[in-house]
Design a protein around this motif. Structure first.
Motif, PDB file in Angstrom:
ATOM      1  N   SER A  31       0.826  -1.199   0.000  1.00 30.61           N
ATOM      2  CA  SER A  31       0.000   0.000   0.000  1.00 30.61           C
ATOM      3  C   SER A  31       0.858   1.245   0.000  1.00 30.61           C
ATOM      4  CB  SER A  31      -0.896  -0.002   1.245  1.00 30.61           C
ATOM      5  OG  SER A  31      -1.557   1.230   1.384  1.00 30.61           O
ATOM      6  N   ASP A  32       0.386   2.294  -0.703  1.00 33.28           N
ATOM      7  CA  ASP A  32       1.064   3.586  -0.679  1.00 33.28           C
ATOM      8  C   ASP A  32       0.573   4.461   0.466  1.00 33.28           C
ATOM      9  OD1 ASP A  32       2.502   2.947  -2.883  1.00 33.28           O
ATOM     10  OD2 ASP A  32       1.122   3.875  -4.301  1.00 33.28           O
ATOM     11  N   SER A  33      -0.437   4.040   1.177  1.00 35.64           N
ATOM     12  CA  SER A  33      -0.973   4.864   2.252  1.00 35.64           C
ATOM     13  C   SER A  33      -0.149   4.692   3.515  1.00 35.64           C
ATOM     14  CB  SER A  33      -2.423   4.450   2.549  1.00 35.64           C
ATOM     15  OG  SER A  33      -2.459   3.141   3.095  1.00 35.64           O
ATOM     16  N   PRO A  34      -0.123   5.720   4.414  1.00 34.27           N
ATOM     17  CA  PRO A  34       0.671   5.631   5.634  1.00 34.27           C
ATOM     18  C   PRO A  34       0.269   4.484   6.536  1.00 34.27           C
ATOM     19  CG  PRO A  34       0.009   7.899   5.175  1.00 34.27           C
ATOM     20  CD  PRO A  34      -0.743   7.037   4.235  1.00 34.27           C
ATOM     21  N   THR A  35      -0.982   4.010   6.415  1.00 33.85           N
ATOM     22  CA  THR A  35      -1.458   2.971   7.332  1.00 33.85           C
ATOM     23  C   THR A  35      -1.002   1.582   6.900  1.00 33.85           C
ATOM     24  OG1 THR A  35      -3.516   2.758   6.096  1.00 33.85           O
ATOM     25  CG2 THR A  35      -3.484   4.331   7.932  1.00 33.85           C
ATOM     26  N   ASN A  36      -0.643   1.445   5.602  1.00 35.46           N
ATOM     27  CA  ASN A  36      -0.253   0.128   5.081  1.00 35.46           C
ATOM     28  C   ASN A  36      -1.316  -0.928   5.366  1.00 35.46           C
ATOM     29  OD1 ASN A  36       2.468   0.786   4.089  1.00 35.46           O
ATOM     30  ND2 ASN A  36       2.893   1.153   6.254  1.00 35.46           N
ATOM     31  N   ALA A  37      -2.570  -0.513   5.247  1.00 33.71           N
ATOM     32  CA  ALA A  37      -3.660  -1.395   5.648  1.00 33.71           C
ATOM     33  C   ALA A  37      -3.719  -2.663   4.812  1.00 33.71           C
ATOM     34  CB  ALA A  37      -4.992  -0.641   5.538  1.00 33.71           C
ATOM     35  N   SER A  38      -3.257  -2.589   3.551  1.00 34.66           N
ATOM     36  CA  SER A  38      -3.396  -3.751   2.676  1.00 34.66           C
ATOM     37  C   SER A  38      -2.105  -4.538   2.532  1.00 34.66           C
ATOM     38  CB  SER A  38      -3.875  -3.293   1.296  1.00 34.66           C
ATOM     39  OG  SER A  38      -2.916  -2.440   0.709  1.00 34.66           O
ATOM     40  N   LEU A  39      -1.157  -4.354   3.464  1.00 33.68           N
ATOM     41  CA  LEU A  39       0.089  -5.105   3.366  1.00 33.68           C
ATOM     42  C   LEU A  39      -0.187  -6.603   3.429  1.00 33.68           C
ATOM     43  CD1 LEU A  39       2.579  -3.103   5.598  1.00 33.68           C
ATOM     44  CD2 LEU A  39       2.765  -3.527   3.157  1.00 33.68           C
ATOM     45  N   PRO A  40       0.379  -7.374   2.501  1.00 33.88           N
ATOM     46  CA  PRO A  40       0.162  -8.821   2.524  1.00 33.88           C
ATOM     47  C   PRO A  40       1.100  -9.481   3.524  1.00 33.88           C
ATOM     48  CG  PRO A  40       1.589  -8.230   0.716  1.00 33.88           C
ATOM     49  CD  PRO A  40       1.210  -6.941   1.383  1.00 33.88           C
ATOM     50  N   ASP A  41       0.906 -10.780   3.690  1.00 29.44           N
ATOM     51  CA  ASP A  41       1.859 -11.547   4.470  1.00 29.44           C
ATOM     52  C   ASP A  41       3.168 -11.643   3.694  1.00 29.44           C
ATOM     53  OD1 ASP A  41       0.035 -11.998   6.483  1.00 29.44           O
ATOM     54  OD2 ASP A  41      -0.722 -13.845   5.553  1.00 29.44           O
ATOM     55  N   ALA A  42       4.257 -11.860   4.445  1.00 28.47           N
ATOM     56  CA  ALA A  42       5.563 -11.925   3.798  1.00 28.47           C
ATOM     57  C   ALA A  42       5.608 -13.017   2.739  1.00 28.47           C
ATOM     58  CB  ALA A  42       6.647 -12.152   4.848  1.00 28.47           C
ATOM     59  N   ASP A  43       4.945 -14.133   2.998  1.00 23.85           N
ATOM     60  CA  ASP A  43       4.972 -15.247   2.055  1.00 23.85           C
ATOM     61  C   ASP A  43       4.231 -14.925   0.758  1.00 23.85           C
ATOM     62  OD1 ASP A  43       6.438 -16.715   3.843  1.00 23.85           O
ATOM     63  OD2 ASP A  43       4.704 -17.785   4.669  1.00 23.85           O
ATOM     64  N   ASP A  44       3.367 -13.891   0.783  1.00 27.79           N
ATOM     65  CA  ASP A  44       2.589 -13.540  -0.404  1.00 27.79           C
ATOM     66  C   ASP A  44       3.327 -12.582  -1.330  1.00 27.79           C
ATOM     67  OD1 ASP A  44       0.471 -15.077   0.492  1.00 27.79           O
ATOM     68  OD2 ASP A  44      -0.426 -13.420   1.604  1.00 27.79           O
ATOM     69  N   VAL A  49      28.769  -9.016   4.235  1.00 27.82           N
ATOM     70  CA  VAL A  49      28.301  -7.703   4.692  1.00 27.82           C
ATOM     71  C   VAL A  49      26.873  -7.445   4.219  1.00 27.82           C
ATOM     72  CG1 VAL A  49      28.732  -5.216   4.598  1.00 27.82           C
ATOM     73  CG2 VAL A  49      30.650  -6.802   4.756  1.00 27.82           C
ATOM     74  N   LEU A  50      26.532  -7.951   3.028  1.00 28.10           N
ATOM     75  CA  LEU A  50      25.180  -7.823   2.490  1.00 28.10           C
ATOM     76  C   LEU A  50      24.537  -9.195   2.395  1.00 28.10           C
ATOM     77  CD1 LEU A  50      25.772  -5.350  -0.492  1.00 28.10           C
ATOM     78  CD2 LEU A  50      24.830  -4.788   1.751  1.00 28.10           C
ATOM     79  N   ARG A  51      23.228  -9.220   2.495  1.00 25.76           N
ATOM     80  CA  ARG A  51      22.466 -10.451   2.273  1.00 25.76           C
ATOM     81  C   ARG A  51      21.221 -10.105   1.473  1.00 25.76           C
ATOM     82  NH1 ARG A  51      17.853 -10.437   5.160  1.00 25.76           N
ATOM     83  NH2 ARG A  51      17.736  -9.251   7.100  1.00 25.76           N
ATOM     84  N   GLU A  52      20.664 -11.103   0.839  1.00 23.21           N
ATOM     85  CA  GLU A  52      19.454 -10.876   0.053  1.00 23.21           C
ATOM     86  C   GLU A  52      18.271 -10.632   0.992  1.00 23.21           C
ATOM     87  OE1 GLU A  52      17.106 -12.839  -3.784  1.00 23.21           O
ATOM     88  OE2 GLU A  52      18.864 -13.822  -2.905  1.00 23.21           O
ATOM     89  N   ALA A  53      17.504  -9.576   0.714  1.00 16.79           N
ATOM     90  CA  ALA A  53      16.343  -9.252   1.535  1.00 16.79           C
ATOM     91  C   ALA A  53      15.235 -10.274   1.298  1.00 16.79           C
ATOM     92  CB  ALA A  53      15.839  -7.852   1.204  1.00 16.79           C
ATOM     93  N   ASN A  54      14.475 -10.548   2.348  1.00 22.77           N
ATOM     94  CA  ASN A  54      13.357 -11.480   2.230  1.00 22.77           C
ATOM     95  C   ASN A  54      12.029 -10.747   2.431  1.00 22.77           C
ATOM     96  OD1 ASN A  54      12.898 -11.245   5.104  1.00 22.77           O
ATOM     97  ND2 ASN A  54      14.550 -12.734   5.418  1.00 22.77           N
ATOM     98  N   GLY A  55      10.946 -11.491   2.330  1.00 23.02           N
ATOM     99  CA  GLY A  55       9.630 -10.875   2.448  1.00 23.02           C
ATOM    100  C   GLY A  55       9.420 -10.164   3.760  1.00 23.02           C
ATOM    101  N   ASN A  56       9.893 -10.765   4.859  1.00 26.99           N
ATOM    102  CA  ASN A  56       9.739 -10.122   6.167  1.00 26.99           C
ATOM    103  C   ASN A  56      10.482  -8.789   6.226  1.00 26.99           C
ATOM    104  OD1 ASN A  56       8.061 -11.980   7.541  1.00 26.99           O
ATOM    105  ND2 ASN A  56       9.800 -13.348   7.875  1.00 26.99           N
ATOM    106  N   ASP A  57      11.673  -8.732   5.621  1.00 23.76           N
ATOM    107  CA  ASP A  57      12.422  -7.474   5.580  1.00 23.76           C
ATOM    108  C   ASP A  57      11.609  -6.387   4.887  1.00 23.76           C
ATOM    109  OD1 ASP A  57      14.701  -8.612   6.792  1.00 23.76           O
ATOM    110  OD2 ASP A  57      15.474  -9.278   4.855  1.00 23.76           O
ATOM    111  N   ILE A  58      11.041  -6.724   3.720  1.00 26.90           N
ATOM    112  CA  ILE A  58      10.289  -5.735   2.950  1.00 26.90           C
ATOM    113  C   ILE A  58       9.055  -5.287   3.717  1.00 26.90           C
ATOM    114  CG2 ILE A  58       9.113  -5.287   0.774  1.00 26.90           C
ATOM    115  CD1 ILE A  58      12.185  -5.687   0.628  1.00 26.90           C
ATOM    116  N   ILE A  59       8.368  -6.226   4.335  1.00 25.29           N
ATOM    117  CA  ILE A  59       7.191  -5.871   5.132  1.00 25.29           C
ATOM    118  C   ILE A  59       7.577  -4.949   6.280  1.00 25.29           C
ATOM    119  CG2 ILE A  59       5.475  -6.786   6.744  1.00 25.29           C
ATOM    120  CD1 ILE A  59       4.705  -7.277   3.890  1.00 25.29           C
TER     121      ILE A  59
END
Length: 284
Positions: free
Chosen positions: A37-50, A267-277
């Motif tokens: 979601s682009d809104s500040p509330t992130n109301a429609s954020l999916p689960d990390a697995d999605d 030093v770097l690692r690949e980001a996962n769904g939980n990171d993005i959420i």
């Protein structure tokens, strides 16, 4: 106390970060991941697995937890011995958690036009471009990396007409809560025989040099002083010219080598769904 910003710059910067999952120009027409979601509330954020995360060169990379970074890399990433001691105490000894605040497609650098430079950077690049031109550099080109989170960076490349020296002027801003990381990196690069690199740059926190880099760092903001030192060092090595028509391509190739080395060192690692959420919820 929240940081202060130039008029019309901080709000535009923040809006660009929150409206664009890649956070760097050019702005994609649609969000990269369905459901964010682009809104500040992130109301429609999916689960990390999605989340469907990008693959290939567009994979998102983030800094590993500080407690997992080797001490010799961590030392070069801090500004002074006092800061290094504090970081070691807090994150290595007391083992406080550190969470990623951004994730960037560092292997997917993109060239942008001068008109696409974010407004907050425009005056800085105009000044740097004029100073570089006075030193004989030509053909300014601009590169950025797609980013998720409160981070924005643009790099300007110029070269001497004979192709012996490439200039790099890099502006980077990261907002983290009320803290603002604002870095300006200046440096010069030359291609050496044997697939090596000669670099002379301002002294800034960053991962330690790779094996094929000959690095000199000076505590100065003067491009002229950096250039004089670089030319002095360059006189001691056999070099290869930089092709102005391939300057961006060759610079990206070099950066990919460096990033791959930093990834291999952990030093770097690949980001996962939980990171993005978590990044989106925290800053969106």
């Amino acid at each position: 106390m929240p940081p202060s910003y130039p008029p019309n710059s901080a709000s535009d910067f923040g809006n660009e970060i929150h409206s664009n999952p890649y956070a760097s120009p050019p702005v994609p027409p649609e969000p990269t991941w369905p459901g964010l979601s682009d809104s500040p509330t992130n109301a429609s954020l999916p689960d990390a697995d999605d989340l469907i995360l990008p693959g290939g060169d567009e994979r998102l990379w983030t800094v590993v937890p500080i407690k997992r970074i080797a001490l010799r890399d961590l030392r070069t990433m801090t500004r002074n011995p006092f800061e290094f001691a504090i970081v070691v105490l807090v994150f290595k000894i007391l083992r406080f958690p550190s969470r990623p605040s951004w994730a960037a497609a560092l292997l997917d650098q993109r060239e942008i036009s001068e008109q696409e430079i974010p407004e907050i950077f425009v005056a800085d690049f105009e000044t740097a471009r004029a100073e570089a031109a006075a030193l004989g550099f030509v053909d300014p080109r601009y590169i950025t990396s797609p980013t998720v989170g409160p981070r924005m960076s643009v790099e300007m490349l110029m070269t001497t007409p004979d192709g012996r020296v490439q200039l790099t002027f890099h502006r980077l801003i990261t907002l983290d809560g009320v803290a603002r990381l604002d870095e300006t990196r200046r440096g010069f690069y030359s291609r050496l025989a044997g697939d090596r690199s000669l670099i002379t740059s301002s002294k800034m926190p960053e991962p330690r040099p790779t094996d094929w880099q000959i690095m000199t760092r000076l505590r100065t903001k003067s491009l002229e002083k950096l250039l004089n030192r670089h030319r002095k060092n360059l006189a001691e090595h056999a070099s290869r010219p930089i092709d102005a028509s391939r300057m961006v391509e060759q610079s990206i190739e070099e950066d990919r080598r460096i990033i791959a080395d930093v990834i291999e060192r952990g030093v770097l690692r690949e980001a996962n769904g939980n990171d993005i959420i978590n990044i989106t919820q925290r800053y969106g």
